[in-house]
Design a protein around this motif. Structure first.
Motif, mmCIF file in Angstrom:
data_model
loop_
_atom_site.group_PDB
_atom_site.id
_atom_site.type_symbol
_atom_site.label_atom_id
_atom_site.label_comp_id
_atom_site.label_asym_id
_atom_site.label_seq_id
_atom_site.Cartn_x
_atom_site.Cartn_y
_atom_site.Cartn_z
ATOM 1 N N ALA A 167 24.546 -25.820 -7.874
ATOM 2 C CA ALA A 167 24.407 -24.259 -7.252
ATOM 3 C C ALA A 167 23.527 -23.685 -7.292
ATOM 4 C CB ALA A 167 25.738 -23.981 -7.599
ATOM 5 N N VAL A 168 23.115 -23.104 -6.607
ATOM 6 C CA VAL A 168 21.513 -22.196 -5.966
ATOM 7 C C VAL A 168 21.866 -20.856 -6.561
ATOM 8 C CG1 VAL A 168 20.077 -20.814 -4.913
ATOM 9 C CG2 VAL A 168 20.231 -23.431 -4.245
ATOM 10 N N THR A 169 21.100 -20.341 -7.666
ATOM 11 C CA THR A 169 21.922 -18.866 -8.636
ATOM 12 C C THR A 169 21.165 -18.315 -8.279
ATOM 13 O OG1 THR A 169 20.307 -19.985 -10.770
ATOM 14 C CG2 THR A 169 22.468 -20.903 -10.433
ATOM 15 N N VAL A 170 19.385 -18.620 -8.279
ATOM 16 C CA VAL A 170 18.640 -17.485 -8.114
ATOM 17 C C VAL A 170 17.187 -17.907 -6.653
ATOM 18 C CG1 VAL A 170 19.345 -16.304 -9.968
ATOM 19 C CG2 VAL A 170 16.443 -17.735 -9.708
ATOM 20 N N ALA A 171 17.503 -17.111 -6.348
ATOM 21 C CA ALA A 171 15.834 -17.425 -5.803
ATOM 22 C C ALA A 171 15.268 -16.019 -4.801
ATOM 23 C CB ALA A 171 16.638 -17.992 -3.685
ATOM 24 N N ALA A 172 13.922 -16.310 -4.456
ATOM 25 C CA ALA A 172 12.668 -15.594 -4.093
ATOM 26 C C ALA A 172 11.615 -16.251 -2.735
ATOM 27 C CB ALA A 172 11.859 -15.264 -5.150
ATOM 28 N N SER A 173 11.581 -15.480 -1.325
ATOM 29 C CA SER A 173 11.006 -15.741 -0.537
ATOM 30 C C SER A 173 9.831 -15.064 -0.738
ATOM 31 C CB SER A 173 11.537 -16.421 1.073
ATOM 32 O OG SER A 173 10.573 -16.459 1.697
ATOM 33 N N ALA A 174 8.492 -15.312 -0.751
ATOM 34 C CA ALA A 174 7.591 -14.558 -0.577
ATOM 35 C C ALA A 174 6.795 -14.331 0.696
ATOM 36 C CB ALA A 174 6.836 -14.109 -2.022
ATOM 37 N N ASP A 175 6.461 -13.224 0.794
ATOM 38 C CA ASP A 175 5.275 -12.713 2.686
ATOM 39 C C ASP A 175 3.913 -12.293 2.130
ATOM 40 O OD1 ASP A 175 4.035 -12.415 4.428
ATOM 41 O OD2 ASP A 175 5.783 -11.306 5.760
ATOM 42 N N PRO A 176 3.253 -13.956 1.559
ATOM 43 C CA PRO A 176 1.656 -12.970 0.657
ATOM 44 C C PRO A 176 1.091 -11.859 1.660
ATOM 45 C CG PRO A 176 2.389 -15.807 1.859
ATOM 46 C CD PRO A 176 2.869 -15.138 2.662
ATOM 47 N N PHE A 177 1.751 -11.597 2.857
ATOM 48 C CA PHE A 177 0.444 -11.328 4.006
ATOM 49 C C PHE A 177 0.906 -9.514 3.649
ATOM 50 C CE2 PHE A 177 -0.611 -15.419 5.120
ATOM 51 C CZ PHE A 177 -1.758 -15.479 5.003
ATOM 52 N N THR A 178 1.696 -9.508 3.647
ATOM 53 C CA THR A 178 3.066 -8.238 3.320
ATOM 54 C C THR A 178 3.401 -7.329 2.374
ATOM 55 O OG1 THR A 178 5.246 -8.922 3.294
ATOM 56 C CG2 THR A 178 3.941 -8.444 5.855
ATOM 57 N N GLY A 179 3.184 -8.649 1.265
ATOM 58 C CA GLY A 179 3.722 -8.310 -0.052
ATOM 59 C C GLY A 179 4.609 -8.077 -0.473
ATOM 60 N N GLU A 180 5.609 -8.168 0.783
ATOM 61 C CA GLU A 180 7.743 -8.509 0.848
ATOM 62 C C GLU A 180 7.894 -9.953 0.649
ATOM 63 O OE1 GLU A 180 8.635 -5.789 4.424
ATOM 64 O OE2 GLU A 180 8.238 -7.822 4.259
ATOM 65 N N VAL A 181 8.724 -9.748 -1.136
ATOM 66 C CA VAL A 181 9.566 -10.480 -1.296
ATOM 67 C C VAL A 181 11.344 -10.472 -1.387
ATOM 68 C CG1 VAL A 181 10.367 -11.941 -3.935
ATOM 69 C CG2 VAL A 181 8.099 -10.756 -2.851
ATOM 70 N N PHE A 182 11.409 -11.388 -0.926
ATOM 71 C CA PHE A 182 13.057 -11.478 -0.249
ATOM 72 C C PHE A 182 13.567 -11.934 -1.200
ATOM 73 C CE2 PHE A 182 10.717 -11.252 3.326
ATOM 74 C CZ PHE A 182 11.615 -9.823 4.311
ATOM 75 N N TRP A 183 14.950 -11.539 -1.995
ATOM 76 C CA TRP A 183 14.848 -12.827 -3.885
ATOM 77 C C TRP A 183 16.485 -12.185 -3.346
ATOM 78 C CZ3 TRP A 183 16.783 -9.654 -7.679
ATOM 79 C CH2 TRP A 183 17.091 -8.537 -7.812
ATOM 80 N N ASP B 87 5.971 -3.428 -2.768
ATOM 81 C CA ASP B 87 5.870 -1.982 -3.778
ATOM 82 C C ASP B 87 6.122 -1.803 -4.896
ATOM 83 O OD1 ASP B 87 3.220 -2.136 -1.825
ATOM 84 O OD2 ASP B 87 4.602 0.087 -1.282
ATOM 85 N N GLY B 88 7.226 -3.171 -5.175
ATOM 86 C CA GLY B 88 8.151 -2.581 -6.359
ATOM 87 C C GLY B 88 9.833 -2.292 -6.320
ATOM 88 N N GLU B 89 9.185 -1.607 -5.240
ATOM 89 C CA GLU B 89 11.077 -0.873 -4.978
ATOM 90 C C GLU B 89 12.362 -2.677 -4.206
ATOM 91 O OE1 GLU B 89 11.847 2.156 -6.185
ATOM 92 O OE2 GLU B 89 10.188 2.412 -6.773
ATOM 93 N N ASP B 90 13.426 -2.023 -4.741
ATOM 94 C CA ASP B 90 13.926 -3.169 -4.577
ATOM 95 C C ASP B 90 15.020 -2.288 -3.102
ATOM 96 O OD1 ASP B 90 13.267 -5.276 -5.501
ATOM 97 O OD2 ASP B 90 14.131 -4.810 -7.320
ATOM 98 N N GLN B 91 15.465 -3.000 -1.693
ATOM 99 C CA GLN B 91 16.492 -2.273 -0.930
ATOM 100 C C GLN B 91 17.394 -3.381 -0.393
ATOM 101 O OE1 GLN B 91 14.377 -0.327 1.912
ATOM 102 N NE2 GLN B 91 16.485 -0.556 3.422
#
Length: 265
Positions: A109-125, A136-140
């Motif tokens: 089972a996959v328990t955690v994951a992160a996909s980062a966009d190097p150029f927007t600074g966004e991390v989907f997790w 920018d340090g805020e989660d939505q």
């Protein structure tokens, strides 16, 4: 105090993304992998940066990297899947549509994951329960939506199911043309966009079990509440294989109908 697995995945993905970003636009050595595939120095450096983060925090975990293969212990049931630069061909021609993917698999089972966009600074997790966008340090919280009507398709080979499904044929189907608009990003960043409501769906052929490319996007879509199946509508990694990740049931059903039209009587 030990860092949480989800926080570690984010930190590792950001470390890889920083390397990718710093290398953009520079002349990079290429390393042939056969079949028209290649890695660049940015792939190798980003993977090492990610592994360094993981090794420091979790020395007893195994790592499966796209470039370095399987390293570390294999007996504790924890394996990190690392895709240091998804979209290498894009990156090599100075296109910014790329992603850095880090996934933790515990058992099967996959328990955690992160996909980062190097150029927007966004991390989907995701922490396995819900999916988020960090900016920018805020989660939505991620909320899927089919409103755009945009469907990303993977046109890259191989095509193991070409007799029953080929993305290029689906794009020419009048039913697809009437309802959707195609996009071809050629990086798994687009799978995260389904979870985020930026795409209505993503479709690809292929055998994706233990994929360092697709593991993060699939986990994000599942945690966000998307409909996620194989090409035949069954569970992932069974039957025909492939992936249909859709924002809602209606979109998923419509795409399965288009896919089934390709089957010979």
């Amino acid at each position: 105090m030990s860092i949480a697995d989800s926080a570690l995945a984010i930190h590792a993905a950001q470390a890889g993304a920083a390397i990718v970003r710093s290398c953009h636009g520079s002349a990079l050595a290429r390393f042939d992998k056969g079949g028209g595939d290649f890695a660049t120095a940015a792939d190798l450096e980003a993977e090492q940066a990610i592994i360094d983060v993981l090794r420091t925090a979790r020395p007893d975990d195994a790592v499966l990297g796209e470039e370095s293969g399987h390293t570390g212990p294999a007996d504790n049931g924890r394996t990190w899947l690392v895709d240091p630069l998804c979209g290498t061909l894009n990156f090599a021609v100075r296109n910014m549509l790329v992603a850095v993917n880090v996934v933790l698999r515990v058992g099967t089972a996959v328990t955690v994951a992160a996909s980062a966009d190097p150029f927007t600074g966004e991390v989907f997790w995701t922490d396995g329960d819900a999916a988020y966008l960090r900016n920018d340090g805020e989660d939505q919280r991620l909320v899927p939506s089919a409103d755009s009507g945009l469907v990303d398709v993977n046109l890259d080979p191989p095509f193991p199911n070409r007799d029953v499904f080929l993305a290029a044929r689906m794009l020419a189907d009048d039913g697809f043309i009437d309802r959707f608009r195609p996009r071809v990003v050629s990086t798994t960043l687009a799978v995260a966009w389904v979870a985020a409501g930026r795409r209505a769906a993503y479709v690809t052929d292929g055998h994706l079990r233990d994929s360092v490319h697709f593991g993060a996007g699939i986990a994000l879509c599942r945690a966000a509440g998307c409909v996620v199946t194989g090409l035949d509508g069954g569970p992932l990694h069974t039957g025909t294989g492939g992936l249909v990740a859709a924002a809602d049931r209606q979109t998923h059903t419509a795409l399965l109908t288009l896919i089934r039209r390709q089957r010979h009587p």
